[in-house]
Design an enzyme around this catalytic site. Structure first.
Site, mmCIF file in Angstrom:
data_model
loop_
_atom_site.group_PDB
_atom_site.id
_atom_site.type_symbol
_atom_site.label_atom_id
_atom_site.label_comp_id
_atom_site.label_asym_id
_atom_site.label_seq_id
_atom_site.Cartn_x
_atom_site.Cartn_y
_atom_site.Cartn_z
ATOM 1 N N ASP A 177 -11.079 -3.307 8.615
ATOM 2 C CA ASP A 177 -10.615 -2.159 9.375
ATOM 3 C C ASP A 177 -10.171 -1.115 8.342
ATOM 4 O O ASP A 177 -10.048 -1.423 7.151
ATOM 5 C CB ASP A 177 -9.455 -2.591 10.282
ATOM 6 C CG ASP A 177 -8.839 -1.432 11.026
ATOM 7 O OD1 ASP A 177 -9.595 -0.636 11.608
ATOM 8 O OD2 ASP A 177 -7.609 -1.303 11.006
ATOM 9 N N ASP A 188 -7.745 2.199 9.162
ATOM 10 C CA ASP A 188 -6.379 2.672 9.398
ATOM 11 C C ASP A 188 -5.374 1.525 9.391
ATOM 12 O O ASP A 188 -5.558 0.518 10.077
ATOM 13 C CB ASP A 188 -6.287 3.395 10.747
ATOM 14 C CG ASP A 188 -6.972 4.743 10.730
ATOM 15 O OD1 ASP A 188 -7.108 5.342 9.650
ATOM 16 O OD2 ASP A 188 -7.382 5.216 11.819
ATOM 17 N N ASP A 223 -5.543 9.508 11.395
ATOM 18 C CA ASP A 223 -5.371 10.530 12.435
ATOM 19 C C ASP A 223 -3.963 11.126 12.389
ATOM 20 O O ASP A 223 -3.779 12.321 12.613
ATOM 21 C CB ASP A 223 -5.630 9.935 13.821
ATOM 22 C CG ASP A 223 -7.088 9.573 14.033
ATOM 23 O OD1 ASP A 223 -7.955 10.163 13.363
ATOM 24 O OD2 ASP A 223 -7.368 8.690 14.860
ATOM 25 N N ASP A 277 -12.268 2.432 14.056
ATOM 26 C CA ASP A 277 -12.259 3.419 15.138
ATOM 27 C C ASP A 277 -11.712 4.758 14.648
ATOM 28 O O ASP A 277 -11.278 5.580 15.451
ATOM 29 C CB ASP A 277 -11.426 2.894 16.319
ATOM 30 C CG ASP A 277 -11.726 3.631 17.615
ATOM 31 O OD1 ASP A 277 -12.697 4.412 17.638
ATOM 32 O OD2 ASP A 277 -10.989 3.436 18.603
ATOM 33 N N ASP A 334 -5.518 -5.080 11.484
ATOM 34 C CA ASP A 334 -4.101 -4.976 11.843
ATOM 35 C C ASP A 334 -3.875 -4.740 13.332
ATOM 36 O O ASP A 334 -2.841 -5.096 13.871
ATOM 37 C CB ASP A 334 -3.443 -3.818 11.070
ATOM 38 C CG ASP A 334 -3.894 -2.472 11.609
ATOM 39 O OD1 ASP A 334 -3.147 -1.862 12.393
ATOM 40 O OD2 ASP A 334 -5.004 -2.030 11.270
#
Length: 270
Positions: A33, A35, A44, A124, A206
């Site tokens: 992943d 972020d 973001d 994402d 996470d």
């Protein structure tokens, strides 16, 4: 461990003779992943510091709908463009995000064992943020593939975000199911590798949306949830539930050192 911004750029020195080509005999697949996993916060959230007031107005914050985060971020990026936030400001904000503790050490270890590990990002976030950060940290060359939401600047200077795909999974956000991505990638790579499967798959994450891909892992595989973050808490609940069947090994991490230690043990045993 708190996220603190450093004056030093997060960079790993890479030998100039490295090429992106990966040998076919790599035994292990490592999925990351982005972020709050590779980096210490949400990208973001980090780019909001480029706004004049460094935060969103209440009406925009409150427009978020559960399961439609990609749609919400499209509005956020449009608002940032309306406020005059430049491409350079966004670029700089992303570059300044620190890596998670010892993750550059983890990448150094994986680079020194490139003959064994194939690396992929499944996130994402979006392609512009991820590629900007990985290139600045000089680790972009380590990754064979990045699966994330498309994003690019249009002629007016607005960063335009799109959904990655559509899917039928009721557990995931409407724009991305990481398990679909993982299963499709494993099938494609097995075909490209002449039928050879990876000996083990490792998933490092996470968030709650990292549970779904972890459910596709087998008993030889390992899920690495960030300790005390949603992925870890949900996996602990699943382990305690008699009805839940989670097949993979679970190794919580606080820093990249925890992951390196585990991978070294697996390498010694293999």
């Amino acid at each position: 461990m708190p996220c603190t911004e450093s004056n030093h750029s997060p960079k790993m020195t890479a030998p100039s003779n490295l090429t992106p080509a990966a040998p076919q005999e790599q035994r292990f697949l490592v999925l990351f992943d982005f972020d709050e996993t590779i980096i210490c916060e949400s990208s973001d959230d980090a780019v909001l510091r480029a706004l004049p007031g460094q935060q969103l107005p209440a009406w925009l914050k409150n427009s978020y709908r559960e399961g439609h985060y990609n749609e919400h971020m499209q509005k956020v990026l449009a608002y940032m463009a309306e406020q005059g936030v430049s491409k350079d400001s966004i670029h700089s904000a992303v570059e300044r995000i620190p890596p998670n503790a010892a993750f550059l050490d983890l990448f150094q270890y994986l680079q020194s064992n490139r003959q064994d590990f194939e690396l992929v990002v499944v996130s994402d976030a979006n392609m512009y943020f991820i590629e900007t950060w990985l290139k600045h940290a000089r680790v972009h060359h380590l990754f064979r593939k990045i699966f994330t939401n498309p994003a690019s600047f249009d002629a007016s200077g607005r960063l335009v975000l799109l959904p990655f795909h559509s899917h039928l999974c009721s557990c995931c956000p409407d724009n991305m199911c990481k398990q679909v991505i993982l299963r499709d990638y494993l099938a494609a790579r097995q075909k490209e590798r002449g039928g050879a499967r990876f000996q083990r798959v490792f998933y490092i994450g996470d968030g709650a949306n990292d549970i779904c891909p972890s459910l596709a892992l087998g008993p030889q595989d390992t899920a690495f949830p960030r300790r005390d973050f949603p992925m870890h808490k949900l996996l602990m609940e699943m382990q305690q539930s008699q009805s839940a069947k989670f097949r993979a090994n679970i190794v919580p991490w606080v820093s990249g050192e925890d992951i390196v230690d585990c991978l070294k043990k697996i390498m010694e045993e293999s």
